[in-house]
Design a protein around this motif. Structure first.
Motif, PDB file in Angstrom:
ATOM      1  N   VAL A   1       0.825  -1.207   0.000  1.00  0.00           N
ATOM      2  CA  VAL A   1       0.000   0.000   0.000  1.00  0.00           C
ATOM      3  C   VAL A   1       0.862   1.260   0.000  1.00  0.00           C
ATOM      4  N   LEU A   2       1.869   1.311   0.873  1.00  0.00           N
ATOM      5  CA  LEU A   2       2.671   2.528   0.992  1.00  0.00           C
ATOM      6  C   LEU A   2       3.496   2.795  -0.260  1.00  0.00           C
ATOM      7  N   VAL A   3       4.086   1.749  -0.834  1.00  0.00           N
ATOM      8  CA  VAL A   3       4.840   1.945  -2.075  1.00  0.00           C
ATOM      9  C   VAL A   3       3.906   2.418  -3.189  1.00  0.00           C
ATOM     10  N   ALA A   4       2.702   1.859  -3.238  1.00  0.00           N
ATOM     11  CA  ALA A   4       1.726   2.287  -4.245  1.00  0.00           C
ATOM     12  C   ALA A   4       1.317   3.744  -4.037  1.00  0.00           C
ATOM     13  N   LEU A   5       1.093   4.131  -2.775  1.00  0.00           N
ATOM     14  CA  LEU A   5       0.703   5.520  -2.496  1.00  0.00           C
ATOM     15  C   LEU A   5       1.811   6.501  -2.857  1.00  0.00           C
ATOM     16  N   VAL A   6       3.058   6.137  -2.549  1.00  0.00           N
ATOM     17  CA  VAL A   6       4.188   6.994  -2.920  1.00  0.00           C
ATOM     18  C   VAL A   6       4.250   7.146  -4.440  1.00  0.00           C
ATOM     19  N   HIS A   7       4.013   6.045  -5.148  1.00  0.00           N
ATOM     20  CA  HIS A   7       4.016   6.110  -6.612  1.00  0.00           C
ATOM     21  C   HIS A   7       2.927   7.060  -7.118  1.00  0.00           C
ATOM     22  N   LEU A   8       1.738   7.006  -6.490  1.00  0.00           N
ATOM     23  CA  LEU A   8       0.653   7.895  -6.896  1.00  0.00           C
ATOM     24  C   LEU A   8       0.987   9.352  -6.611  1.00  0.00           C
ATOM     25  N   VAL A   9       1.569   9.614  -5.434  1.00  0.00           N
ATOM     26  CA  VAL A   9       1.960  10.988  -5.090  1.00  0.00           C
ATOM     27  C   VAL A   9       3.006  11.502  -6.074  1.00  0.00           C
ATOM     28  N   ASN A  10       3.977  10.659  -6.412  1.00  0.00           N
ATOM     29  CA  ASN A  10       5.000  11.069  -7.375  1.00  0.00           C
ATOM     30  C   ASN A  10       4.410  11.315  -8.757  1.00  0.00           C
ATOM     31  N   ALA A  11       3.387  10.527  -9.119  1.00  0.00           N
ATOM     32  CA  ALA A  11       2.730  10.735 -10.405  1.00  0.00           C
ATOM     33  C   ALA A  11       2.030  12.092 -10.436  1.00  0.00           C
ATOM     34  N   ILE A  12       1.415  12.468  -9.308  1.00  0.00           N
ATOM     35  CA  ILE A  12       0.755  13.781  -9.233  1.00  0.00           C
ATOM     36  C   ILE A  12       1.788  14.907  -9.257  1.00  0.00           C
ATOM     37  N   LEU A  13       2.863  14.738  -8.472  1.00  0.00           N
ATOM     38  CA  LEU A  13       3.914  15.758  -8.454  1.00  0.00           C
ATOM     39  C   LEU A  13       4.599  15.878  -9.808  1.00  0.00           C
ATOM     40  N   GLY A  14       4.616  14.777 -10.550  1.00  0.00           N
ATOM     41  CA  GLY A  14       5.239  14.791 -11.877  1.00  0.00           C
ATOM     42  C   GLY A  14       4.520  15.688 -12.870  1.00  0.00           C
TER      43      GLY A  14
ATOM     44  N   ILE B   1       9.839  16.605 -10.126  1.00  0.00           N
ATOM     45  CA  ILE B   1       9.650  16.717  -8.683  1.00  0.00           C
ATOM     46  C   ILE B   1       9.060  15.410  -8.160  1.00  0.00           C
ATOM     47  N   SER B   2       9.621  14.904  -7.073  1.00  0.00           N
ATOM     48  CA  SER B   2       9.106  13.682  -6.441  1.00  0.00           C
ATOM     49  C   SER B   2       9.057  13.885  -4.934  1.00  0.00           C
ATOM     50  N   LEU B   3       8.297  13.017  -4.270  1.00  0.00           N
ATOM     51  CA  LEU B   3       8.202  13.092  -2.817  1.00  0.00           C
ATOM     52  C   LEU B   3       9.571  12.901  -2.178  1.00  0.00           C
ATOM     53  N   GLN B   4      10.352  11.969  -2.749  1.00  0.00           N
ATOM     54  CA  GLN B   4      11.677  11.719  -2.202  1.00  0.00           C
ATOM     55  C   GLN B   4      12.566  12.947  -2.292  1.00  0.00           C
ATOM     56  N   ARG B   5      12.494  13.682  -3.413  1.00  0.00           N
ATOM     57  CA  ARG B   5      13.321  14.881  -3.560  1.00  0.00           C
ATOM     58  C   ARG B   5      12.910  15.956  -2.560  1.00  0.00           C
ATOM     59  N   LEU B   6      11.612  16.158  -2.394  1.00  0.00           N
ATOM     60  CA  LEU B   6      11.132  17.176  -1.456  1.00  0.00           C
ATOM     61  C   LEU B   6      11.549  16.839  -0.025  1.00  0.00           C
ATOM     62  N   LEU B   7      11.378  15.570   0.343  1.00  0.00           N
ATOM     63  CA  LEU B   7      11.770  15.158   1.687  1.00  0.00           C
ATOM     64  C   LEU B   7      13.279  15.224   1.862  1.00  0.00           C
TER      65      LEU B   7
END
Length: 416
Positions: A274-287, A297-303
């Motif tokens: 679930v968490l890996v999937a959610l991170v992928h979705l967040v990154n898709a939106i940030l993309g 831009i990705s969640l990992q870069r922001l963090l």
């Protein structure tokens, strides 16, 4: 220079803990100094003394034996998917490793072993010895000392079971100490799993995880007493009884330990998916946003940008701090397992050996939002009359747990 940077980071991280704390005037400089000295001396003894290093080398061999035993079971049940001989030629190195079938099942073995060791009365005397030591050196009550010591071996909900009759009597500071101890450590059931992941990257990884778990006890006391200092003369303690494991025989211990491990294993697998999937979705939106610095831009870069200064304080060179910050952000928002998996996949140019070692210690804790839900639910069930205090200290415990593991990382940086 990097060691001096880590030394500065130790002071800076304690200052951050003080800034996030409550009732700052009540913080005891003497107790803070004693706590810092005890933590640093413990680190020196565990890391620098040759005979202690050899002892932890033996622990490393024992952990390796457990991992090998787990691999024997998984290969028998799952064949080559579980680590058995491949029926075909391997095309890409590492392609034969399957997390769910080879690494995660070690949780089952450790859960069964932990239950057995408690039933055989092997672990309780060890935990009691640690509780006595913490009470004598750092001045905490016997009850919270016992819970903090138990966190070396157990998780954030299992450890407080040792002092369940005392939870309603704890002061606010003692309750926060119990919560910080849970957030600043990992359970023995997952220690072998993380050591297995990082063994190819960091020599004696299992020994370092054990050292991190031991250091978590005095460091958690140090940070928690800065953030929520004790204002009462009361110290909760007394004749503490061993927890009732509800186990009637050795075979019953194996069965119940395996059943509990299976529940934990399934939760880990489900949360990872679930968490890996959610991170992928967040990154898709940030993309969808415009690129920043020539990359999406990705969640990992922001963090990474947000946590990079903290990683620099631990003693990492600034060019590596953003990569390390991304790992810390992943660990805090998601969980430490995903962060360790990401660390195991990093190339040799991303982090040097010293930085990898510091990050092993800095990420060795349960301080994340998922764990907060588990802790609030568990402690609230054990002590329903303290739910308001538990809820009000929840987010603060994530901060204290993160600062505790980062403080340990900075101390290791001083000694590396």
């Amino acid at each position: 220079m990097l060691q001096l940077q880590s030394a500065f980071g130790v002071i800076a991280l304690l200052a951050i803990a003080w800034a996030f704390g409550e009732n700052r005037r009540a913080v005891s400089p003497k107790q803070t100094a004693i706590g810092l000295v005890v933590t640093i001396l413990t680190a020196i003894v565990l890391i620098k003394l040759p005979f202690v290093t050899r002892a932890f080398g033996a622990i490393n061999d024992a952990v390796g034996a457990i991992a090998a035993a787990s691999r024997a079971g998984t290969s028998f049940v799952f064949g080559y998917l579980g680590g058995g001989a491949l029926p075909f030629d391997l095309k890409a190195p590492g392609a034969d490793f399957i997390l769910a079938f080879q690494a995660l099942p070690v949780v089952l073995i450790m859960s069964a072993l932990t239950t057995l060791l408690f039933y055989w009365r092997v672990l309780p005397p060890v935990v009691r010895g640690m509780a006595w030591l913490l009470e004598r050196t750092l001045g905490v009550g016997g009850a919270v000392g016992l819970s903090t010591a138990a966190n070396i071996f157990l998780g954030m909900v299992e450890a407080p079971l040792f002092i369940r009759p005392y939870l309603a009597q704890l002061t606010r500071s003692e309750l926060f100490l119990v919560m910080t101890g849970g957030m600043a450590g990992i359970a023995g059931t997952v220690l072998v799993l993380y050591a297995t992941l990082l063994a190819p990257l960091i020599p004696d990884a299992a020994a370092h995880f054990v050292i991190a778990s031991v250091l978590g006890a005095p460091a958690a006391i140090l940070v928690s007493l800065i953030m929520v200092p004790e204002t009462s003369d009361k110290r909760t303690g007394g004749a503490l009884e061993d927890p009732d494991m509800h186990v009637s025989s050795t075979m019953d211990a194996i069965v119940k330990g395996t059943t509990a491990g299976l529940e934990l294993l399934l939760n880990i697998v489900a949360m990872l998916i679930v968490l890996v999937a959610l991170v992928h979705l967040v990154n898709a939106i940030l993309g969808l946003l415009p690129d920043l610095g020539g990359a999406a831009i990705s969640l990992q870069r922001l963090l990474g940008y947000a946590m990079a200064p903290v990683c620099w304080l631990m003693g990492l060179p600034w060019p590596q701090a953003i990569t390390a910050g991304s790992l810390m952000g992943t660990k805090t928002v998601l969980n430490e397992l995903i962060a360790y998996v990401d660390l195991s996949k990093l190339g040799p140019d991303a982090l040097d050996p010293r930085s990898r070692l510091i990050m092993l210690y800095a990420m060795c804790g349960f301080a994340n939002f998922g764990s907060l839900g588990i802790m609030i639910g568990g402690l609230g069930t054990m002590a329903p009359e303290r739910r308001d205090d538990i809820n009000s200290l929840g987010l603060k415990s994530i901060v204290s747990g993160t600062l505790t593991t980062c403080l340990i990382g900075a101390i290791v940086g001083m000694l590396s």
